[in-house]
Scaffold this active site. Structure first.
Site: not given
Length: 599
Positions: A121, A123-124, A418-419, A422
Site C-alpha cells: 500500500w 509503495i502504491m 587623520h579624522e 577630514h
C-alpha cells in the site's frame, strides 16, 4: 505542517510494525514445556514435587519445585479435587480464561501478512504521489492572496511615493469601474512595470494596489518559472494566466521579472533556451488578453536596462512607474509608519532621524527602526529613545562598533590626526556638508570616521561641490603627511572614492579641460552569456589625456587640503587632542573647537 506531522507519524508506525514483525518471525520462540497426564500430576503432587498448579479453563500450568515446568489438560468445569489432588499438598491458582491468548496468537500468525499488505500500500501510494507530481510539474506556483481581510494592505501602509500612487490610481479605478473607461474608448495598460532601486517598496506597492482595488492578487517570482526542463516555464505561464482569467478582475504580480525578461539572443541556447521560451510565452499571453478580461500584470525590477524591448512596447509593459529613494519628507513619513507600534520616548525627533538618513531606502529605514528597538531591549528599556536611534543609524551606515579592536597609542594618534584633517577641511570649505560627528572608535572596517550630514537632499552636483568633496576626502592623508612626514594605509578607502569621483567627472560629466564630452559607456557584451563591460569609443591618445586629467584633479584637491591644514594647524592640533582624550566629538562641540562653518 499538521499534514506532514501525520504523514511522518504514519511512516514511523509502519517501520515499527515491520521491525516487530521481523522480530516475531525470526526470533526463536521459547521451548514448549513437557505435557504430562493427570495421573502423573496426581502422583507428583502426592510426592510433594509440585509447587503450584495454575488452572486456566481446561489448561493446567505446573511449576515444579526444582524450577521445571509442565503442562496438562483436564475437563472443563471439573475441579482438581475430583481427580484426587489434595489442595493442602499444592498451591492451586485459578484464573478466568480470556481471549487475550487467542488474540495474541492471531496477531503473531497474521502480522507478517498485514505488514506485506501495508508495504505494498505504501509503495502504491508513493507511486501515485509521484505521478500526480509529474502531472502538476507544469502548473503555476503562484500564490493567491484575497485582498479582503484584516491583513489587507492599502496605500495608507505605503508612505511616500505620491507620484507613483497617482499613476497607479488609474489601475485601481479600472479594476473597480472598467465600464467607465470602455464607454469613452480608453484602454488601460495591460502591464505596469515598477522600477526602482532595491528596498524602495515595489512589492509593497503592488500589494497595496490589489488591496485598494479589493481584487485577488497572484504573486510569483520570475525565477519560479524557470526549470531545467525546456517548456516547463512556458507551461507555468499558461497555467498562471488561465487561473487569473478565472478570477477576474485580478492582478498578477511578477517580482524580479529580469530573471526571465532579459534581452533575447544573448546566450548560446538560441530559441530552445528555457528562459527565452518562458519570455516568449509571457509576451504571447499578454497579447492574448481579450478586452473583457480585467487582468492587469504588474512586474517589478531594479534593472530595466536589460529587459527585452518586446516587453516594454505598447500593449505590454508600456506604463513605467518609478519608485525612487525617498526624500526627506518621505523618509519622515516612512519612519512614522514603522514606529507606529513601537513605544517611543518623548525625546525622539523623527525629522532629525530622517535628515541623518540621506540615501536610505524604505527597507533601510525599517531595518534602522528595528535595530533601535533591539538596542533598547538589550538595555532593558521600556521605550526607544533618541540615543538608540543614533546608535542604530551609525551601525547601519558604518557597521557595528568594534570594541575589541584596540589601537596602540601611536595608531590612535595617527587616526586622530587623520579624522581631524577630514573634519577640519570639511568645515573650512563652503560646499562640503556640515560635520555631524568625528570619532576614532573603530566601526566596520574603518579605524575611525567623520560623519558629514547634508542640510538638504541634493539632486544636482556642481563641479565646485565635487572639488570641495575631493579635498575633504584627501585631507586625512594630507594631515598625516603634514604632521608625520609620511602616510599610512589608512587613506586606502578615501583614495578609492576620490579616484572614482575624479574619473566620473572626466569621463561622464564633462567636468575637465577635455571639454563637454563623455568617453566610453557601459554595455552588456555578448560572450558566453552577458557580462558587464565597457565599450571603448576613443583613441589611446584620448585615454592618456583622460588619465592626465584624473591625476590633475586629484593632485589639485590634495594640494588644496594640504594648504588649508597648514594654515589652520593650531585648530588641527586642538581637535586632535580632544579626539585622543574623548575619542568622539559631536557636532556642537566641534563647532566650539574650530568655529562655525563658512557658507
Amino acid at each position: 505542517m499538521q499534514t506532514s506531522l501525520i504523514r511522518n507519524s504514519a511512516y514511523i508506525l509502519i517501520v515499527l510494525l515491520i521491525l516487530f514483525g521481523m522480530y516475531a518471525l525470526f526470533n526463536p520462540s521459547e521451548e514448549k514445556p513437557e505435557e504430562i497426564s493427570l495421573t502423573a500430576l496426581v502422583e507428583m503432587v502426592n510426592q510433594r514435587d509440585v509447587e503450584r498448579v495454575t488452572v486456566k479453563g481446561d489448561e493446567l500450568k505446573i511449576d515444579l519445585k526444582n524450577g521445571e515446568k509442565r503442562i496438562s489438560e483436564k475437563e472443563e468445569k471439573v475441579s482438581l479435587t475430583e481427580y484426587g489432588i489434595d489442595p493442602d499438598r499444592v498451591e492451586i491458582d485459578v484464573k478466568n480464561k480470556g481471549d487475550s491468548g487467542l488474540l495474541l496468537t492471531l496477531l503473531i500468525n497474521f502480522l507478517p501478512f498485514l505488514l506485506l499488505i501495508g508495504f505494498f500500500w505504501f509503495i502504491m501510494r508513493q507511486a501515485q504521489k509521484g505521478s500526480s507530481q509529474a502531472l502538476s510539474f507544469g502548473q503555476s506556483k503562484a500564490r493567491l492572496a484575497q485582498q479582503n481581510g484584516k491583513e489587507r494592505i492599502t496605500f495608507k501602509d505605503v508612505a511616500g511615493a505620491e507620484e507613483a500612487k497617482q499613476e497607479l490610481y488609474e489601475v485601481i479605478d479600472f479594476l473597480k469601474h472598467p465600464g467607465k473607461f470602455r464607454r469613452i474608448g480608453a484602454k488601460i495598460p495591460k502591464g505596469v512595470l515598477l522600477v526602482g532601486p532595491p528596498g524602495t517598496g515595489k512589492t509593497l506597492m503592488a500589494k497595496a494596489v490589489a488591496g485598494e482595488a479589493k481584487v485577488p492578487f497572484f504573486n510569483i517570482s520570475g525565477s519560479e518559472f524557470v526549470e531545467m526542463f525546456v517548456g516547463v516555464g512556458a507551461s507555468r505561464v499558461r497555467d498562471l494566466f488561465n487561473k487569473a482569467k478565472k478570477n477576474t478582475p485580478c492582478i498578477i504580480f511578477i517580482d524580479e521579472i529580469d530573471a526571465v525578461g532579459r534581452q533575447r539572443g544573448a546566450g548560446l541556447g538560441g530559441s530552445h533556451d528555457e528562459r527565452e521560451q518562458t519570455l516568449n510565452q509571457i509576451l504571447v499571453e499578454m497579447d492574448g488578453f481579450s478586452t473583457d478580461v480585467n487582468v492587469i500584470v504588474i512586474a517589478a525590477t531594479n534593472r530595466p536596462d536589460i529587459l527585452d524591448p518586446a516587453l516594454l512596447r505598447p500593449g505590454r509593459f508600456d506604463r513605467r512607474v518609478v519608485i525612487n529613494i525617498p526624500d526627506l519628507k518621505e523618509r519622515e513619513a516612512i519612519l512614522k509608519v514603522h514606529t507606529l507600534k513601537k513605544p517611543l520616548a518623548s525625546t525622539v525627533n523623527l525629522r532629525r532621524i530622517a535628515r541623518q538618513t540621506v540615501g536610505f531606502s524604505g527597507a533601510d529605514l525599517s531595518n534602522l527602526v528595528n535595530e533601535a528597538a533591539i538596542l533598547a531591549a538589550r538595555k532593558d528599556k521600556q521605550q526607544v529613545g533618541m540615543r538608540e536611534f543614533s546608535e542604530a543609524t551609525e551601525k547601519v551606515m558604518l557597521g557595528p562598533e568594534r570594541k575589541t579592536h584596540i589601537l596602540s597609542k601611536e595608531e590612535k594618534k595617527i587616526t586622530a590626526y587623520h579624522e581631524a584633517g577630514h573634519a577640519l577641511v570639511s568645515n573650512l570649505l563652503p560646499r562640503c556638508d556640515p560635520v555631524h560627528k568625528v570619532s576614532i572608535i573603530s566601526r566596520g572596517m574603518a579605524a575611525g570616521y567623520t560623519w558629514n550630514l547634508p542640510e538638504k537632499d541634493i539632486y544636482l552636483q556642481s563641479q565646485s561641490k565635487f572639488d570641495d568633496d575631493l579635498a575633504a576626502l584627501l585631507a586625512g592623508r594630507a594631515a598625516e603627511k603634514l604632521v608625520f612626514g609620511e602616510v599610512t594605509t589608512g587613506a586606502e578607502n578615501d583614495l578609492r572614492k576620490a579616484t572614482k569621483i575624479a574619473r566620473e567627472m572626466v569621463k561622464e560629466y564633462g567636468m575637465s579641460d577635455l571639454g563637454p564630452l563623455t568617453f566610453g559607456h557601459k554595455e552588456e557584451l555578448v560572450f558566453l552569456g552577458r557580462e558587464l563591460g565597457e565599450h571603448k569609443a576613443y583613441s589611446e591618445e584620448i585615454a592618456a589625456k583622460i588619465d592626465y586629467e584624473i591625476q590633475r584633479i586629484i593632485n589639485k584637491a590634495y594640494k588644496k587640503a594640504f594648504s588649508l591644514l597648514k594654515k589652520n594647524k593650531p585648530k588641527l592640533e586642538k581637535l586632535t587632542k580632544r579626539l585622543v582624550d574623548k575619542e568622539t566629538v559631536e557636532g556642537k562641540e566641534f563647532v566650539k573647537l574650530v568655529g562655525a562653518k563658512k557658507i
